[in-house]
Every structure is written in structure tokens, then in C-alpha cells.
Design an enzyme around this catalytic site. Sequence first.
Site, short mmCIF file in Angstrom:
data_model
loop_
_atom_site.label_atom_id
_atom_site.label_comp_id
_atom_site.label_asym_id
_atom_site.label_seq_id
_atom_site.Cartn_x
_atom_site.Cartn_y
_atom_site.Cartn_z
N ASP A 1 0.97 -1.13 -0.14
CA ASP A 1 -0.11 0.05 0.12
C ASP A 1 0.82 1.22 -0.09
OD1 ASP A 1 0.77 -0.71 2.73
OD2 ASP A 1 -0.61 0.75 3.38
N GLU B 1 -0.04 -1.06 5.59
CA GLU B 1 1.07 -0.80 6.37
C GLU B 1 1.00 0.59 6.92
OE1 GLU B 1 4.86 0.94 8.01
OE2 GLU B 1 3.73 1.51 6.29
#
Length: 421
Positions: free
Chosen positions: A85, A177
Site C-alpha cells: 500500500d 502498512e
Amino acid sequence: MPFDRTYIQQKFIDYCKLNTRSVDGTGEVPTTPGQTVLLHKIAKELTGLGLQDVSYSEQDAYVVGCIPANTAQAASPIGFVAHVDTADFNSEHVQPQVHEHYDGRDLVLGNGRILSAKEFPSLKKVIGQTLITASGDTLLGADDKAGIAGLLGMAKYLQENPSVKHGEIWLAFGPDEEIGRGAARFDVSRFPVEFAYTLDNGNPGDIAYETFNAASAHVEFKGTVVHPGEAYGLMVNAALMASEFIQGLPAGFTPENSKDYQGYIMVLNNQGNVDHAAIDLIVRSFDTAEFNHSKQLLLDLVGQLNQKYGTGRVTIDLEDQYHSPGDVIKQHPYVVNLVHHAYQALGLPIHHIPFRGGTDGDFITEKGIPTPNLFNGGANFHGPYEYATTEQMVLLSKTLVEIVRQHLLLNNQRDETPLSR
Ligand SMILES: [Zn+2]
């Protein structure tokens, strides 16, 4: 065969173009569908590179895969982790720009943005390299797609160079994350390694095995409203109680006075009137003792105010957010010393970095796998000035190969020298 620089660069560019921004609160795993697209692409890529037991789990949205050992010599399984991400910044239609032989000049990115070596002195370190930037409107996504590209580069190199001997290696690619959710969900029974490394931010030679310990607190103050003309002995002013609470915090123990391994307590929000007031705070410390002391101090302040104004006037909701892996990793110094040996072999300058935030490694370490952070070689993360260079991603691949090589060499005579900052 040498490291495949063209492959590493192309994978990086392809993956940067995918919008994988994570968004808190969607209730989905992963939080956004773009991440699933990239995770499946990576799974396919891993299978193509000859990894075994490649799988994606809908429960934790991690892709894992194994590069089997190619020698009978014993070395415990070792893992590497990257996240798919990107941060909370425009990531639609990312258009990576490749600047070959970067010469140190200012680069016009588009949208009136200029990547200037004066403003970003770290650019001087990459003169002569192939610099990859975004196009002005978006972030690039080097955080952490440079880590992903580095991992794939390692896997391809090991596939093409079977003479390089190594033990079992597991790769893990996870979501979310940036919002601190992904690794907390990771079912590490799918990742059977003794220890691992995240490749998230940082410069070549960096190693971060200590991060903040983090807690958040919400404090509520209940007042008693009385007409001010008749308030004598009756009114209890919640706003003043809140201000008394803040006065009780240690002077100067704030982010603006804090660097390196120093911690802080920060007031995020402070709102109130006579009837009701509320304060939000965060606590950050590298040292567990200091962390616990800070949290106890908040509880003590609440106790003192309740004693002074009456039980139940002040309540606190204090929650741990994440913990530094430092205490655990110090009990396994080999995990860091192994990296020292690899860095030294490659001539990289070793820097122990106090990571002033949290990493996926915090959660993975708590699950029993000591996991420091290394580097991915990008810079200016989370915004339009982000960049990476092909050379540094190749260097990352090279470093990872060196780590697995050294692990095979050192496994039976581990360097357990105690860690120092
Ligand atoms: Zn990251």
C-alpha cells in the site's frame, strides 16, 4: 548472470502505476481493492520466478512464497517483508518519470513542482544514477514498491544463479502498512521463519531495530455548571481541570524538543467548557521504562485530579498502539550482526537508525519473529517529491543476496555480540 537491472526497474514502474493507497475504516481486508490487484500480480510473479508454496490469504491479505534451500548445509529459514500500500496522498494515475544519468540539476516534475537539489540535498548522493520520480500531482509509491522490486530482483538473481548457495527464504507482501493495520492481522503461521527484515524506507547501510513504543490516551473531564453569580463552592470547571492536567505534564517533553532516541508526550487536541472537556494525547518512547513511566504519569495525574475534585470527575482511556521490537531483538543480536557482516562485505556504511514511528516489524516481532527494518533506498516518501533510483534498488537486491549468503556461512558460528546504539 548479473542482477537484472532492467527487470527490477520495470517491475518498480509497473507497480508504481497501480493505485494501492490504503484507506482506514473501509471495513475491508485489504482496505482498498487496488492492493488486492497488486498482491495477485506479485503472487503470479513469484510463481514465475520458481518460488514454492505461493499463497494469498483472504484473512490477512498477505502473499507469501518460499525460495527453497539449494544446499544440504543447515541454515534456519529467513524472511523478508515489503508492503504494497501507499500513503495518504494522491495516488491516482501515477506516471513514473525516468531520468537517466541524473546530473544534479533541478527537475521540473509538472504541476509547478520542482525537485530541487538545493531543497533536497539527498539528491546529491544519486548523481549519475537513473532517477525515477512521479509527475507532480501524485506520490510515486517508492514506499514500499522499491522494497518489492528489490525482493523480486533478489528472487530472480537466485533463480538464475543456482551456484549461490542459501537456506530456505520466505518472502511476504502485505497490505495496509501506512494505516498500521496490515501486519497486526498477519497470520505468521504462514511465514515459518526464525527472523525477518522489513525493507521499508531508509538509506543503504541503515538498520533500525528500535522504534517508538506508542500509546494513545483520551481523557474526559466532567464539570458542574452553576450560574457564575451563585457558583461559590459549587461550580467545578471542566476546562480548568483540563488545563491543570496539561500543566502537570513534564515541561519540554514534547515532539518539538525531541530527536534521535528521545521520546515525548504530545497533546493532540484539547477542547472544553465548564460542563465538559476532553484531551487527546499520544505517548512515544524508545525505552520501555520511559514509556511505562509516561503512561503511569498520565494515570497519576488523573488520580490526583479525582482526589482533589471528587471521584469520577476525570476518566482516562489509555491504549497501547505498538511496541518497539528493540527489547526482543537485543536478545537475538545475531539478527542485527548478520546484517552488519553483509553490509561490511558490500562496503556499506552501517547506521543504526532510531525509527521515530512504527513499522510492520513491530507487529511481526510481537508475534515471535524478530524483525528489524533495513532500507529500500527511496526518499521524500509520502508526497510528490518522492524518488527512487534503479541503482539503489539493485543494491537492495544485492544486499539481500549477501544476507542470505552470509547467513549460510555464519549460521553455525553466530556473531552474538551484544548490540549497542
Ligand atoms: Zn512504508
